[in-house]
Every structure is written in C-alpha cells, then in structure tokens.
Design an enzyme around this catalytic site. Structure first.
Site, short mmCIF file in Angstrom:
data_model
loop_
_atom_site.label_atom_id
_atom_site.label_comp_id
_atom_site.label_asym_id
_atom_site.label_seq_id
_atom_site.Cartn_x
_atom_site.Cartn_y
_atom_site.Cartn_z
N GLU A 1 3.34 -13.78 -2.87
CA GLU A 1 4.56 -14.21 -3.63
C GLU A 1 4.82 -15.74 -3.57
O GLU A 1 5.27 -16.13 -4.63
CB GLU A 1 5.74 -13.67 -2.69
CG GLU A 1 6.12 -12.15 -3.13
CD GLU A 1 5.42 -11.20 -2.38
OE1 GLU A 1 5.42 -10.09 -2.40
OE2 GLU A 1 4.59 -11.74 -1.56
N HIS B 1 13.42 -3.89 2.78
CA HIS B 1 13.24 -3.79 1.09
C HIS B 1 14.54 -3.42 0.64
O HIS B 1 14.71 -2.77 -0.45
CB HIS B 1 12.40 -2.43 1.02
CG HIS B 1 10.75 -2.74 1.23
ND1 HIS B 1 10.27 -2.75 2.36
CD2 HIS B 1 9.92 -2.70 0.48
CE1 HIS B 1 9.04 -3.20 2.33
NE2 HIS B 1 8.81 -3.00 0.95
#
Length: 729
Positions: free
Chosen positions: A458, A528
């Site tokens: 990321e 998440h």
C-alpha cells in the site's frame, strides 16, 4: 550429504572506480560544470550555516557540505525533462538540478554568473529562511524544496517518504513513451524503510525508469550503518529485486558521473530501475554548524580523514593537472559565488535595530502574510466551473432500477473511455472479474495499460499514485481493498498526498482519487471493517464523498475525478448488492459540488447521515413515527460540506441527531457535532445527539459484530432519546 548449489543474482552488482585514463578522457566542459556545481553548493551551504548560527534559520539546517560530489555527479548527466526528488538533506540536489535546468549546456567555471543564477540562489535561500519569495512561498523551508519546471519534484522530511512519489513520475515517463527518467535520493537510514523496499519491488516488477540513489554518509543522525544493518553495502538491496546496482566513491564526482551514465543507458533503454550507492560524508552534524564530533558519536580523526577526500579539492587538482584551470581560477570562481551569496543575504536581511552591532534580522516586509496560512490547503474549484450537474429528480436521461455495484463499474468504464489520463490501480483490480467486489469489471480487458494490479504494498502503490497526480499528466484512482489498510500507507496518505499542495506553496494540483469500502457486517473483523470518514475529515487537504445511491455514485465519482484535489470516495458493502434508480447509458454528469440531499423532510429533528445509514435512518423514522428530516450529507469534508442545508434544517427542527455506523473513537460525528454546536448554538434546544458504533472495532463473531455497529435499531433508540430530551416523549 545434501547438494549445495550456489545461486547467482539475476542482475549485476558492481563497484565503479575511476582510473587516470577516465580523468584524462573526461570532457573538459563536464569537469568544469561539475566543479562549478560543487562550488555553488558549497558556498550556498556555508551561507545557510552562517545564518543558522546567527539564529536566522527557523527550523533545521541540514547542510550537504561534503556531499556535493554525489549531487553534481549524478545530476549533470540528466536531461531537463528528467525529474528528481530527495530527502530532508536535499539543498545540494535541488541546486544542482536547478542549475542544470538553467544552464543545459553546462557552466564554464571561468564565466561570470548570470542573473538567472543569482535569482536561483536568492530564491532558494529565501525558501530556507521561510520567506514569501521562496520557491514554496516560505512554507517548505529547508526540507521541502520544489521547482517543477526544473524537474525538482520536491524534497521530503519523512525518511524514505518521497521514494514512492518518484515511482509515480517514472511510471508517467514510461507510459508517455518518453526516454525520461526519475531519480530519487535518500540516505542510508531510509534503506531500511518499508516504503523504499516496497517501491524497489514495484519499480522492478513494472520496469520503471527510476534510479534509487543512496547517499551513504555512514550515519542516520548518530546511528552508524553497521549498527543498523548486517549488510552495510547498501546497494546489495538491489539483488533481491533484480535491480542492477553500482557502488561508487561519492567523494569522486567523476565516478558518480560515469556510474549515472551507465545507469541512464539501462533505464532509457526501457530495462527498468537502477540503484547507485555513493559513499559520501557530511562534514557537519545532522543539523546545524557543529561537527558530529561535538556530539560524541564521531571522532575528530575520522572527520579529518574524510575532509582530506573533499570532492571540491579532487576536482580542482585533477583539472589543474590537465591545465584546464589554475588555482587562481578556482579562487576566482569561489569569490564570484560568494559575492552572489552575499548579495542574496543583503537582499533578504538588514541590520537589527534592536540587536547588538553587526546583528542581522530578516527584512520584515519579506515574510509571508499571516493570512496566507490556510491558502492552498485545497484548490479553488475553478476546474468545476461549467460542469454539468444533475439530481435524480430532474434528470432527463433514461433511468432504471440497477444494481449498485454495476453502476460503480459502468461509470469508471465511461471515464476511462473518455479520458486517457485516468489510471486505476490496486490489489486484484485486474483479476476476479473486477476485483473482490466487481467494481473494476471489464477494465483490464479494455484498458490493459491503465488498469494496474499491484503487489500488496500500500505504501508503494499509494505513493506511486500520488506521484502520478503531482506529475500532472494522469489522474490516478487508487483502491484500498479495505479502509483499515490506510494505516499501512499512512505516510503517503496523510503526510505526502494530503499535505502536498499546501506544503509546496499552495498552487500545485493533486488530482488523486482513493476508493475504499466500509465492510461492517461481512465478518472480516477488527482490521477490515472501519469507517475512515472521521480520520480523513480531521486530516488537511482531503475532500470526502460518500454516495448512498447508485445515481449519486455516478455524479460524485465524476466530481471526484474532475477535482484537482485528493478525494476519498467511501463505498459500503451493504450498498453494493442493493438496487436503486440509476442511469442506463448517461454517465457524464456530476452531483452539485458541496450539496447535501434531503431524503425525507421533517420538522422535529434533523438527522445528518451518509452511506448505508441513510436507509437505516429512513427506516427508523418510519418505525417510530417521529417527523425526522433526514439529510444525506454526500460531501463530508469541512471545506465541501453543505452548511446552508444543515443550517436551514436546524433552524426548522432545533434538534440534531448525527448517525453513523463506525466506532465512536474514530467517528466522523465527533468533529461535526462540535462544529454544529459552535455555529448553531442559539438554534439548538439540546446538545447534539449521536448514534455510532461502540468503542471497539467489530469482531469476527456475528453477535459481537452486530453489537459493535449501528443499524436501524440504534437509530430508533437515538430518535427516541432526542424526543425524550426535548420533552416530547
């Protein structure tokens, strides 16, 4: 006994050393340019340290005295269209690239300095002093130097933070079909930073024309390389990523020049990235005008041994040996540069009327105006002028009931079809028939060069997208599969992309879209499932949109892509499989900028909400019979939120309930409630009430996950609490 088979790296790793033959064959014009660049940097840095010791540099002064050879040697071979960025110790690279831009044919060390060079030195010094005439209008100072026209993408105060951004510039060069390259400079401390290693991997995998230039000066502040890593030959990192690497004596500018030429030939041929490790030495401490020995982590003997390897002395002696210049010529060069620096100081400072004799102060009229402090946090929205805007109620095109996720894919398909600058990237966006949810369905087949499936990195791919945005030729759409992953890339998201426009002077564009989805209710647990709105709303530079209907998704995504600011587009898994009214074949409108939507008119309480909680709020109003006015905010950041609609509703109802699903600790409603109570206190009959999730992140257990998140039942309870506290129930 087992067989042990020696493995050979796929790429070369060499140490390059100059020979007498190299010095004899070197182009005199190149040597003269290297000498002039190096002396220019040295005199500039000496001036900065003098001003710092006099208390006139507010903040750090990370001098590069001793490291001039690495900058000049690596930058003189570059073309004007090649780009560089660097770290907090970046004055030398900035000056060398700017000089190369102003004098593309080199600089004769015997020639007078041009007015353009005088201006460069003064503006650079002004920036370091924090003055309005600086390249970043005084906001960047010593550590944030940017001059886009000269190919300087910006130096960076976060160790390793600029490396992913440079990868974006390199991708832009490659995709545009040019032979241009990017060079990212960083020190030995940054070699062990995750963003650097992630970027090495992605640059190699994608064959980006990016040179990772390691200035190994032996110390990360006071920590030695030997303390920090078991492999102190830092260019060895390239072997793990199949990147050809060079190790050179950075105190020898010609060695650096030759290594960079070899690296450039590799990159310009389309073969991918390179690494150059230059062994250099900063003659002073990490910051300021004292040597490192004054702080006890280096010895005077070590410092003296490196000073005897001064790159300026080496260049001068080699040129004298060839009869290219004499000692008087070198002295004259130094005096010309010192005179230019003295002139710059005189233009920026004056005698301090309240100080001791000889004490200077910054000329008061040169400081930026305090009113400039917030200018350029975001753009001025001029890019939206004349845009076609629509609301569902007045839309003239064909509408039908459609699945939300299909509309998400359709609008991105439309934008990529009509705008070649849109680039989509993220984990698995090119596989699984449109990523994990189908949002990028069909894009890889239609736009293979602009639909980029990334490694799980990321920091690297988000920063690469940021570099693309700042390059100006592309509009990246970066997908984080889950918003919790923003913490992995927090430096790029918040320190780099969000701050870039303001930090570099307020006038650069950052057209960057970050897509992500709230996944509460899917059983994916604590890491998440978060709602990122509250975090982004309190971070400067970002705009935020949160569509609750497929019709609005089209208009808000189009607006996000039109904006020249970074925009977070928040989606919700509950909405993906829902259906709603949406366009069938017209995907070219925007939702009016900064305009909320009243989904239900009412008179008793104003409900402010977004995403999937809009539907839950409408259900709660119907279940309770409370005459709630439900406002779908749509635009969430403080610079875009629709205060007019909010105020009109509050003046009517005198009560506010903010409804969101996520955890209370990172909630969006915290700052919004505070702002409402400050703005509309006189119109409120009671404090702003809030519905949110619990303090804890959602758990995997279905029961605990439900208990941690807000849905219709919690909104019902919130509405009843508002009515009770106003004395109506």
């Amino acid at each position: 006994m087992s067989d042990h088979i020696a493995l050979v790296p796929a790429s070369n790793w060499v140490e390059l050393r100059t020979t007498d033959a190299d010095w004899a064959a070197a182009d005199p014009a190149v040597l003269g340019t290297l000498l002039t660049h190096s002396h220019m940097i040295r005199a500039f840095e000496e001036t900065v340290l003098e001003l710092a010791m006099d208390g006139l540099v507010h903040g750090p002064a990370h001098s590069s005295i001793g490291q001039e050879g690495g900058a000049a040697g690596s930058i003189v071979p570059l073309l004007a269209a090649d780009q560089v960025n660097g770290s907090h110790r970046g004055h030398h690279q900035f000056l060398s690239k700017a000089l190369a831009y102003l004098t593309p044919n080199g600089i004769d060390p015997k020639a007078a300095l041009t007015p353009e060079i005088d201006t460069l030195l003064q503006r650079t010094l002004a920036e370091i002093l924090g003055l309005a005439q600086g390249f970043c209008r005084g906001r960047g100072g010593s550590m944030h130097l940017r001059w886009q026209e000269a190919g300087v993408l910006g130096t960076n105060a976060i160790v390793g933070g600029g490396v992913p951004l440079a990868a974006g510039a390199a991708w832009a060069h490659r995709h545009a079909g040019t032979e241009n390259v990017a060079v990212t400079y960083f020190g030995d401390g940054a070699v062990n930073i995750g963003s650097v290693l992630e970027t090495m991997n992605i640059a190699a995998a994608w064959k980006l024309p990016l040179c990772f230039f390691i200035e190994n000066n032996g110390y990360a502040v006071s920590t030695t390389v030997d303390e920090a890593t078991a492999e102190p030959r830092l260019s060895a990192r390239g072997l793990a990523f199949n990147i050809p690497s060079w190790k050179v004596n950075g105190m020898d500018p010609l060695a650096v020049y030759l290594a960079m030429n070899e690296a450039l030939a590799h990159m310009r041929a389309g073969k991918g990235p390179t690494i150059i490790e230059a062994d250099v030495y900063r003659f002073f401490h990490q910051n300021g005008g004292f040597p490192g020995s004054a702080f006890g982590y280096r010895t005077r003997e070590e410092e003296q041994s490196w000073r005897q390897r001064d790159p300026l002395d080496l260049l001068g002696s080699k040129m004298q040996a060839r009869g290219l210049i004499d000692e008087a010529g070198i002295l004259a060069l130094r005096e010309r540069i010192k005179a230019s620096m003295a002139k710059a100081v005189a233009e920026l400072t004056e005698a301090d009327p309240n100080g001791k004799a000889g004490k200077k102060r910054i000329r008061p009229e040169l400081w930026p105006s305090p009113d400039f402090r917030n200018v350029g946090v975001r753009g001025d929205l001029s890019e939206l002028q004349g845009a076609r805007t629509e609301e569902q109620e007045s839309f003239g095109g064909k509408l039908d009931t459609r699945k939300f996720i299909d509309v998400v894919a359709d609008v991105m398909d439309r934008r990529m079809s009509t705008d070649d600058s849109v680039v989509v990237m993220g984990e698995d966006v090119h596989r699984l028939k449109g990523g994990t949810n189908g949002a990028t369905r069909g894009l890889k087949e239609k736009f293979p060069d602009r639909t980029l499936g990334t490694p799980i990195s990321e920091n690297a791919f988000c920063g690469l997208g940021g570099g693309l945005a700042m390059d100006g030729r592309f509009k990246p759409v970066v997908e984080f599969m889950y918003p919790d992953f923003m913490w992995v890339a927090a430096d790029q998201v918040f320190n780099q992309i969000g701050k870039a426009r303001h930090m570099f002077g307020g006038d650069i564009d950052v057209p960057f879209v970050l897509r992500t989805k709230v996944a509460m209710g899917t059983g994916y647990g604590s890491q998440h499932s978060m709602d990122p709105a509250g975090i982004f709303a309190t971070s400067p530079g970002w705009r935020i949109v949160a569509p609750s209907t497929p019709f609005d998704y089209v208009g808000l995504m189009n607006a996000a892509l039109a904006l020249k600011d970074p925009v977070l587009v928040i989606e919700h898994v509950d909405l993906y499989n829902s259906s709603g009214i949406a366009p069938v074949d017209d995907f070219d409108y925007q939702i009016p900028f900064g305009k909320a939507a009243i989904r239900r008119a009412g008179s008793e309480v104003t409900v402010l909400t977004y995403l999937s909680m809009v539907a839950h709020s409408l259900e709660a109003a119907e279940q309770t019979g409370i005459d709630a006015e439900v406002v779908d905010l749509r635009w969430l950041d403080r610079a875009s939120i629709d205060w007019d609609t909010i105020e009109a509703s509050i003046r009517k109802t005198n009560n506010v309930l903010i409804v969101e699903q996520g955890a209370v600790g990172t909630s969006y409603g915290g700052w919004l409630a505070d702002e409402i109570q400050r703005r509309y206190f006189d119109w409120l009959d009671q404090p702003v009430q809030r519905v949110s999730g619990s303090e804890a992140s959602p758990s995997i257990s279905k029961v605990l996950e439900r208990a941690a998140a807000a849905r219709t039942e919690e909104v019902v309870a919130g509405l009843r609490l508002v009515m009770r506290d106003k004395g109506a129930a």
